[in-house]
Design an enzyme around this catalytic site. Structure first.
Site, PDB file in Angstrom:
ATOM      1  N   ASP A  38       0.848  -1.194   0.000  1.00 18.87           N
ATOM      2  CA  ASP A  38       0.000   0.000   0.000  1.00 18.87           C
ATOM      3  C   ASP A  38       0.882   1.242   0.000  1.00 18.87           C
ATOM      4  O   ASP A  38       2.035   1.221   0.467  1.00 18.87           O
ATOM      5  CB  ASP A  38      -0.914   0.016   1.232  1.00 18.87           C
ATOM      6  CG  ASP A  38      -2.209   0.796   1.003  1.00 18.87           C
ATOM      7  OD1 ASP A  38      -3.275   0.148   0.895  1.00 18.87           O
ATOM      8  OD2 ASP A  38      -2.154   2.043   0.909  1.00 18.87           O
ATOM      9  N   ASN A  88      -5.426  -4.347  -6.501  1.00 19.42           N
ATOM     10  CA  ASN A  88      -6.701  -3.828  -6.004  1.00 19.42           C
ATOM     11  C   ASN A  88      -6.661  -2.363  -5.605  1.00 19.42           C
ATOM     12  O   ASN A  88      -7.699  -1.728  -5.446  1.00 19.42           O
ATOM     13  CB  ASN A  88      -7.097  -4.719  -4.802  1.00 19.42           C
ATOM     14  CG  ASN A  88      -8.122  -4.096  -3.917  1.00 19.42           C
ATOM     15  OD1 ASN A  88      -9.307  -4.085  -4.238  1.00 19.42           O
ATOM     16  ND2 ASN A  88      -7.673  -3.546  -2.784  1.00 19.42           N
ATOM     17  N   TYR A 152     -13.151   8.123 -13.289  1.00 21.36           N
ATOM     18  CA  TYR A 152     -13.091   6.827 -12.601  1.00 21.36           C
ATOM     19  C   TYR A 152     -13.695   5.746 -13.486  1.00 21.36           C
ATOM     20  O   TYR A 152     -13.130   4.659 -13.641  1.00 21.36           O
ATOM     21  CB  TYR A 152     -13.847   6.951 -11.282  1.00 21.36           C
ATOM     22  CG  TYR A 152     -13.866   5.723 -10.398  1.00 21.36           C
ATOM     23  CD1 TYR A 152     -12.783   5.412  -9.568  1.00 21.36           C
ATOM     24  CD2 TYR A 152     -14.986   4.894 -10.355  1.00 21.36           C
ATOM     25  CE1 TYR A 152     -12.824   4.302  -8.724  1.00 21.36           C
ATOM     26  CE2 TYR A 152     -15.029   3.784  -9.518  1.00 21.36           C
ATOM     27  CZ  TYR A 152     -13.944   3.502  -8.705  1.00 21.36           C
ATOM     28  OH  TYR A 152     -13.986   2.407  -7.871  1.00 21.36           O
ATOM     29  N   LYS A 156     -11.779   2.514 -14.975  1.00 21.38           N
ATOM     30  CA  LYS A 156     -12.215   1.153 -14.652  1.00 21.38           C
ATOM     31  C   LYS A 156     -12.607   0.388 -15.918  1.00 21.38           C
ATOM     32  O   LYS A 156     -12.371  -0.819 -16.011  1.00 21.38           O
ATOM     33  CB  LYS A 156     -13.349   1.182 -13.630  1.00 21.38           C
ATOM     34  CG  LYS A 156     -12.934   1.742 -12.256  1.00 21.38           C
ATOM     35  CD  LYS A 156     -11.870   0.893 -11.569  1.00 21.38           C
ATOM     36  CE  LYS A 156     -11.670   1.265 -10.102  1.00 21.38           C
ATOM     37  NZ  LYS A 156     -10.626   0.451  -9.445  1.00 21.38           N
ATOM     38  N   THR A 187     -16.740   0.716   2.406  1.00 19.11           N
ATOM     39  CA  THR A 187     -15.319   0.820   2.771  1.00 19.11           C
ATOM     40  C   THR A 187     -14.990   2.295   2.981  1.00 19.11           C
ATOM     41  O   THR A 187     -15.779   3.179   2.643  1.00 19.11           O
ATOM     42  CB  THR A 187     -14.394   0.296   1.646  1.00 19.11           C
ATOM     43  OG1 THR A 187     -14.400   1.256   0.574  1.00 19.11           O
ATOM     44  CG2 THR A 187     -14.815  -1.066   1.138  1.00 19.11           C
TER      45      THR A 187
HETATM   46  N1  LIG Z   1     -15.925   0.765  -2.179  1.00 17.43           N
HETATM   47  C1  LIG Z   1     -16.617   0.650  -3.316  1.00 17.43           C
HETATM   48  O1  LIG Z   1     -17.830   0.954  -3.367  1.00 17.43           O
HETATM   49  C2  LIG Z   1     -15.930   0.119  -4.549  1.00 17.43           C
HETATM   50  C3  LIG Z   1     -16.745  -0.297  -5.625  1.00 17.43           C
HETATM   51  C4  LIG Z   1     -16.122  -0.789  -6.769  1.00 17.43           C
HETATM   52  C5  LIG Z   1     -14.754  -0.846  -6.859  1.00 17.43           C
HETATM   53  N2  LIG Z   1     -13.986  -0.430  -5.810  1.00 17.43           N
HETATM   54  C6  LIG Z   1     -12.537  -0.530  -5.956  1.00 17.43           C
HETATM   55  O2  LIG Z   1     -12.063  -1.416  -4.962  1.00 17.43           O
HETATM   56  C7  LIG Z   1     -10.659  -1.148  -4.740  1.00 17.43           C
HETATM   57  C8  LIG Z   1     -10.411  -1.064  -3.244  1.00 17.43           C
HETATM   58  O3  LIG Z   1     -11.144   0.036  -2.744  1.00 17.43           O
HETATM   59  P1  LIG Z   1     -11.769   0.072  -1.276  1.00 17.43           P
HETATM   60  O4  LIG Z   1     -13.222   0.329  -1.436  1.00 17.43           O
HETATM   61  O5  LIG Z   1     -11.293  -1.058  -0.481  1.00 17.43           O
HETATM   62  O6  LIG Z   1     -11.140   1.468  -0.804  1.00 17.43           O
HETATM   63  P2  LIG Z   1     -10.147   1.877   0.385  1.00 17.43           P
HETATM   64  O7  LIG Z   1     -10.009   3.351   0.281  1.00 17.43           O
HETATM   65  O8  LIG Z   1     -10.642   1.290   1.662  1.00 17.43           O
HETATM   66  O9  LIG Z   1      -8.780   1.173  -0.006  1.00 17.43           O
HETATM   67  C9  LIG Z   1      -7.995   1.611  -1.084  1.00 17.43           C
HETATM   68  C10 LIG Z   1      -6.545   1.405  -0.715  1.00 17.43           C
HETATM   69  O10 LIG Z   1      -5.744   1.757  -1.857  1.00 17.43           O
HETATM   70  C11 LIG Z   1      -4.617   2.456  -1.374  1.00 17.43           C
HETATM   71  N3  LIG Z   1      -4.046   3.310  -2.421  1.00 17.43           N
HETATM   72  C12 LIG Z   1      -4.568   4.448  -2.940  1.00 17.43           C
HETATM   73  N4  LIG Z   1      -3.726   4.968  -3.832  1.00 17.43           N
HETATM   74  C13 LIG Z   1      -2.641   4.145  -3.890  1.00 17.43           C
HETATM   75  C14 LIG Z   1      -1.442   4.156  -4.626  1.00 17.43           C
HETATM   76  N5  LIG Z   1      -1.144   5.156  -5.488  1.00 17.43           N
HETATM   77  N6  LIG Z   1      -0.555   3.148  -4.446  1.00 17.43           N
HETATM   78  C15 LIG Z   1      -0.835   2.155  -3.554  1.00 17.43           C
HETATM   79  N7  LIG Z   1      -1.956   2.099  -2.825  1.00 17.43           N
HETATM   80  C16 LIG Z   1      -2.848   3.091  -2.989  1.00 17.43           C
HETATM   81  C17 LIG Z   1      -5.143   3.286  -0.206  1.00 17.43           C
HETATM   82  O11 LIG Z   1      -4.085   3.713   0.652  1.00 17.43           O
HETATM   83  C18 LIG Z   1      -6.094   2.302   0.450  1.00 17.43           C
HETATM   84  O12 LIG Z   1      -5.460   1.532   1.438  1.00 17.43           O
HETATM   85  C19 LIG Z   1     -10.364   0.139  -5.502  1.00 17.43           C
HETATM   86  O13 LIG Z   1      -9.735  -0.190  -6.727  1.00 17.43           O
HETATM   87  C20 LIG Z   1     -11.734   0.727  -5.756  1.00 17.43           C
HETATM   88  O14 LIG Z   1     -11.746   1.565  -6.886  1.00 17.43           O
HETATM   89  C21 LIG Z   1     -14.538   0.038  -4.651  1.00 17.43           C
END
Ligand SMILES: NC(=O)c1ccc[n+]([C@@H]2O[C@H](COP(=O)([O-])OP(=O)(O)OC[C@H]3O[C@@H](n4cnc5c(N)ncnc54)[C@H](O)[C@@H]3O)[C@@H](O)[C@H]2O)c1
Length: 256
Positions: A38, A88, A152, A156, A187
């Site tokens: 991370d 992820n 976004y 995606k 999240t």
């Molecule tokens: N939460 C939702 O509703 C949702 C829906 C669809 C997709 N997603 C996707 O799921 C994935 C995880 O998201 P989440 O909901 O767990 O969010 P989150 O914010 O809880 O976790 C995202 C993590 O990515 C890390 N991160 C951000 N930029 C970074 C970088 N440049 N290098 C390394 N790490 C980095 C952050 O520090 C964080 O720990 C993401 O790709 C997000 O786009 C989330």
């Protein structure tokens, strides 16, 4: 599937929080040695400490090719193999429609989500183990448009294209690559508290078109990484409690 990943090495990006944290915990519960990567190193270290001695933390900025390469090099130096990569890490930001998306925001969203996934794929593909699996996190917004956050959604969608385009390169190494496309997930990305891990058998049934938990998504990432999904590659697996499957419920017009 207890012990599914015994003897395997799993790398999870975005592991400090949300879906990545849930997946890192579950991969470890299934016997994998886990590398929690991370940008938030302290957060990744906390998750690794929560997991125990079979987890390590790695700092990565996925938007940098060199950082992705250094992350994979660190895994190989410490564990000697890489069987599973859950790419992820992602960033949503605060867009609320096209007119709120400026050049800097677009570049950041694309750099982390799309270029970041590409950089991870580029670093992982030459070294992934025979029988290995890559899962990348796209989104339901990678399948349909998202008027609130076009950058976004475009990033995606690009991830889904990347996955389809990289199938052959991974097949040449005896490995698979798939995307997951979650709907809304509670999240920190969307301001919710991080997930409390529970027995997978006890995961709550998701209301139709409702929000899922990070652990719901993690379980699908685990399954796609497992031998049970050995005939699946190049797919974009939607998991959204039917958000994208039907028209929104219609209130029928009242007759005269
Ligand atoms: N939460 C939702 O509703 C949702 C829906 C669809 C997709 N997603 C996707 O799921 C994935 C995880 O998201 P989440 O909901 O767990 O969010 P989150 O914010 O809880 O976790 C995202 C993590 O990515 C890390 N991160 C951000 N930029 C970074 C970088 N440049 N290098 C390394 N790490 C980095 C952050 O520090 C964080 O720990 C993401 O790709 C997000 O786009 C989330």
């Amino acid at each position: 599937m207890a012990g599914t990943f015994a003897g395997k090495v799993a790398l999870v990006t975005g592991a400090a929080s949300g879906i990545g944290r849930a997946a890192a915990i579950r991969f470890a519960q299934e016997g994998a040695r886990v590398f929690c990567a991370d940008l938030n190193l302290a957060g990744a270290q906390a998750v690794a400490a929560e997991i125990g001695s079979n987890a390590s933390a790695v700092e990565v900025d996925v938007a940098s090719y060199a950082s992705n390469q250094a992350m994979v090099d660190a895994v190989l130096a410490q564990a000697g193999q890489l069987d599973i990569a859950f790419l992820n890490a992602g960033f949503y930001g605060a867009a609320e429609g096209l007119d709120t998306v400026d050049e800097a925001f677009f570049d950041k969203v694309v750099a982390i989500n799309l270029k970041g996934t590409f950089g991870g794929i580029k670093a992982v593909q030459p070294v992934i183990a025979q029988g290995g699996a890559v899962v990348v996190t796209a989104s339901a917004a990678g399948v349909v448009g998202h008027p609130a956050n076009p950058a976004y959604s475009a990033a995606k969608h690009g991830i889904v294209g990347l996955v389809k385009s990289c199938v052959d390169a991974f097949a040449a190494r005896g490995a698979r690559i798939n995307a997951i496309c979650p709907g809304g997930v509670e999240t920190p990305l969307i301001g919710a508290a991080d997930v409390a891990m529970i027995d997978p058998q006890a995961l709550p049934r998701v209301p139709l078109r409702g929000m899922g938990s990070a652990q719901h998504v993690a379980e699908v990432a685990l399954w796609l990484s497992s031998p049970a999904a050995g005939f699946i590659t190049g797919q974009a697996q939607v998991l959204d409690a039917a958000l994208l499957s039907t028209f929104a419920p219609v209130i029928l017009p009242v007759g005269p």
